[in-house]
Design a protein around this motif. Sequence first.
Motif, PDB file in Angstrom:
ATOM      1  N   VAL A  81       0.913  -1.334   0.025  1.00 32.16           N
ATOM      2  CA  VAL A  81      -0.067   0.122  -0.037  1.00 32.16           C
ATOM      3  C   VAL A  81       0.753   1.220  -0.069  1.00 32.16           C
ATOM      4  O   VAL A  81       0.807   2.245  -0.867  1.00 32.16           O
ATOM      5  CB  VAL A  81      -0.921  -0.119   1.187  1.00 32.16           C
ATOM      6  CG1 VAL A  81      -1.782   1.280   1.267  1.00 32.16           C
ATOM      7  CG2 VAL A  81      -1.902  -1.004   0.929  1.00 32.16           C
ATOM      8  N   PHE A  82       1.779   1.207   0.869  1.00 28.92           N
ATOM      9  CA  PHE A  82       2.554   2.507   1.078  1.00 28.92           C
ATOM     10  C   PHE A  82       4.022   2.356   0.144  1.00 28.92           C
ATOM     11  O   PHE A  82       4.227   3.509  -0.458  1.00 28.92           O
ATOM     12  CB  PHE A  82       2.905   3.058   2.434  1.00 28.92           C
ATOM     13  CG  PHE A  82       1.632   3.592   3.523  1.00 28.92           C
ATOM     14  CD1 PHE A  82       1.525   4.794   3.262  1.00 28.92           C
ATOM     15  CD2 PHE A  82       0.825   2.821   3.887  1.00 28.92           C
ATOM     16  CE1 PHE A  82       0.601   5.295   4.048  1.00 28.92           C
ATOM     17  CE2 PHE A  82      -0.214   3.252   4.382  1.00 28.92           C
ATOM     18  CZ  PHE A  82      -0.422   4.565   4.854  1.00 28.92           C
ATOM     19  N   GLY A  83       4.499   1.391   0.406  1.00 32.09           N
ATOM     20  CA  GLY A  83       5.789   1.043  -0.213  1.00 32.09           C
ATOM     21  C   GLY A  83       5.833   1.165  -1.734  1.00 32.09           C
ATOM     22  O   GLY A  83       6.748   2.027  -2.315  1.00 32.09           O
ATOM     23  N   GLY A  97      11.805  -2.493   0.420  1.00 31.64           N
ATOM     24  CA  GLY A  97      13.199  -1.574   0.463  1.00 31.64           C
ATOM     25  C   GLY A  97      12.815  -0.147   0.215  1.00 31.64           C
ATOM     26  O   GLY A  97      13.875   0.681  -0.289  1.00 31.64           O
ATOM     27  N   VAL A  98      11.820   0.433   0.909  1.00 29.86           N
ATOM     28  CA  VAL A  98      11.913   1.787   0.875  1.00 29.86           C
ATOM     29  C   VAL A  98      12.967   2.405   1.597  1.00 29.86           C
ATOM     30  O   VAL A  98      13.209   1.911   2.711  1.00 29.86           O
ATOM     31  CB  VAL A  98      10.473   2.173   1.339  1.00 29.86           C
ATOM     32  CG1 VAL A  98      10.451   3.633   1.698  1.00 29.86           C
ATOM     33  CG2 VAL A  98       9.176   1.779   0.647  1.00 29.86           C
ATOM     34  N   LYS A  99      13.567   3.497   1.140  1.00 34.15           N
ATOM     35  CA  LYS A  99      14.537   4.073   1.980  1.00 34.15           C
ATOM     36  C   LYS A  99      14.091   5.261   2.788  1.00 34.15           C
ATOM     37  O   LYS A  99      13.031   5.950   2.437  1.00 34.15           O
ATOM     38  CB  LYS A  99      15.645   4.661   0.833  1.00 34.15           C
ATOM     39  CG  LYS A  99      16.488   3.720  -0.032  1.00 34.15           C
ATOM     40  CD  LYS A  99      17.160   4.169  -1.148  1.00 34.15           C
ATOM     41  CE  LYS A  99      17.657   3.194  -1.985  1.00 34.15           C
ATOM     42  NZ  LYS A  99      18.281   3.582  -3.133  1.00 34.15           N
ATOM     43  N   PHE A 100      14.659   5.369   3.973  1.00 37.26           N
ATOM     44  CA  PHE A 100      14.345   6.364   5.019  1.00 37.26           C
ATOM     45  C   PHE A 100      14.182   7.792   4.238  1.00 37.26           C
ATOM     46  O   PHE A 100      13.197   8.603   4.529  1.00 37.26           O
ATOM     47  CB  PHE A 100      15.146   6.593   5.995  1.00 37.26           C
ATOM     48  CG  PHE A 100      14.736   7.438   7.167  1.00 37.26           C
ATOM     49  CD1 PHE A 100      13.713   7.248   7.944  1.00 37.26           C
ATOM     50  CD2 PHE A 100      15.419   8.741   7.417  1.00 37.26           C
ATOM     51  CE1 PHE A 100      13.048   8.018   8.820  1.00 37.26           C
ATOM     52  CE2 PHE A 100      15.015   9.396   8.239  1.00 37.26           C
ATOM     53  CZ  PHE A 100      14.002   9.274   9.125  1.00 37.26           C
ATOM     54  N   LYS A 101      15.101   8.344   3.240  1.00 37.96           N
ATOM     55  CA  LYS A 101      14.936   9.450   2.530  1.00 37.96           C
ATOM     56  C   LYS A 101      13.774   9.434   1.625  1.00 37.96           C
ATOM     57  O   LYS A 101      13.110  10.655   1.536  1.00 37.96           O
ATOM     58  CB  LYS A 101      16.188   9.754   1.622  1.00 37.96           C
ATOM     59  CG  LYS A 101      16.393  11.226   1.278  1.00 37.96           C
ATOM     60  CD  LYS A 101      17.762  11.336   0.139  1.00 37.96           C
ATOM     61  CE  LYS A 101      17.889  12.678  -0.103  1.00 37.96           C
ATOM     62  NZ  LYS A 101      18.598  13.488   1.001  1.00 37.96           N
ATOM     63  N   GLU A 102      13.376   8.468   1.119  1.00 37.03           N
ATOM     64  CA  GLU A 102      12.229   8.352   0.273  1.00 37.03           C
ATOM     65  C   GLU A 102      10.921   8.513   1.080  1.00 37.03           C
ATOM     66  O   GLU A 102      10.017   9.166   0.746  1.00 37.03           O
ATOM     67  CB  GLU A 102      12.192   7.106  -0.652  1.00 37.03           C
ATOM     68  CG  GLU A 102      13.346   6.948  -1.376  1.00 37.03           C
ATOM     69  CD  GLU A 102      13.346   5.430  -2.102  1.00 37.03           C
ATOM     70  OE1 GLU A 102      13.823   5.329  -3.257  1.00 37.03           O
ATOM     71  OE2 GLU A 102      12.721   4.661  -1.450  1.00 37.03           O
TER      72      GLU A 102
END
Length: 431
Positions: free
Chosen positions: A292-294, A315-320
Amino acid sequence: MRPQGVFLSVLMFGVAGLLLFMYLQVRIQEQHAGRVERKREQKATSGWGPVNVLQPVPRVRTGGDARAHTTNQNLEFHMPEGSKEKKENPERFSRVLRETRPSQGEGQPLGKTTESAIKLVKKHPGAKNLSKKSRGMSLPPDTRPLNKSLVQDNKWRRADATQERRRSFLQEFCKNYGGASHPQTHLFHMVSRIYVEDKHKVLYCEVPKAGCSNWKRILMVLNGLAPSAHNISHDAVHYGKHLKKLDSFDLKGIYTRLNTYTKAVFVRDPMERLVSAFRDKFEHPNSYYHPVFGKAIIKKYRPNACEKALNNGSGVKFKEFVHYLLDSHRPVGMDIHWEKVSKLCYPCLINYDFVGKFETLEEDANYFLQLIGAPKELRFPNFKDRHSSDERTSAQVVEQYLTGLTRTERQLVYDFYRLDYLMFNYTTPFL
């Protein structure tokens, strides 16, 4: 035909036309008024308009499903009013923020710090929005003195002094801030995150990533639903229908409990809470947050994303994640795990009797249990609810994540949570 006859015929047609025109005009005005009235009725019963305490109002739907955590609102990007000045002179802008807060610790007592915080927050767009909502509804007045008759020993003196200091700080902040007097936010929405325990007369506002899982376990034990907090699973806590929320009662039930029950909120440093939520939802397999979010985050904020990442959202990065948080046009709505406490629990609209902090969670929680007369053997559990092998999210862990952001991005995240920082007297993060 005689001229007089022609004149009379024309006159009669003219009068008839005028009457028809007047009739049609009246009809059009009546239809327009009817449409306006219907719109007003729809707004009044939509679950988000002003509360009419004399009539029942449909309540906001809440559910145990994870999707109920998402609010489908693309909230404003809270750029401070001084953003132009910040771009021109970022050093001066950051220095002003730091000067309003102490450099270490929980914060300072009331005084110049509070005055500076009030001046700063009044310039904030979020303050204006909340102030606009502060008309037209009567909530319980100031916080009541805590009933300490059930506290049996003297070992809680420090916890008591800390509690009185926090309550005073929040009350004084809200009083000067001006967002507390007459809220117009829909009552059922305001109390939709508050859990009810009738036996000990407790209202607990859920703040995710601030010990809420163990608090719900405690409420289940207090309700007689379980013998021990240690035997309750994560799924039973979050997806079971064991606990009641305040918005499940009618208006009389809500007001009675708000006026007579002990109201508690437990908060956490906003940056720590944000990083904790990211680690929990995006660094571990998750069947809801990844698809949903990723997927939405990777699609919008990662240039040239590979097909695998776009398909599974892992694998979403914190900056994203931060770019998503700060985006006024988010591809998906907000989520309670990183929503501001000021919009989860409305601490300047609902006068909480007890303000606990995650940083002193065990001491605060056990003192609170003493205050409400909980069974003597009941103690707040200190185990990690999930991912127990992971290092707890601490200030040091947060600093590691923030190093991946630019100074401007760190400043903007602080701006996003500024009300929470100021309300609960947290120190400025790593800017």
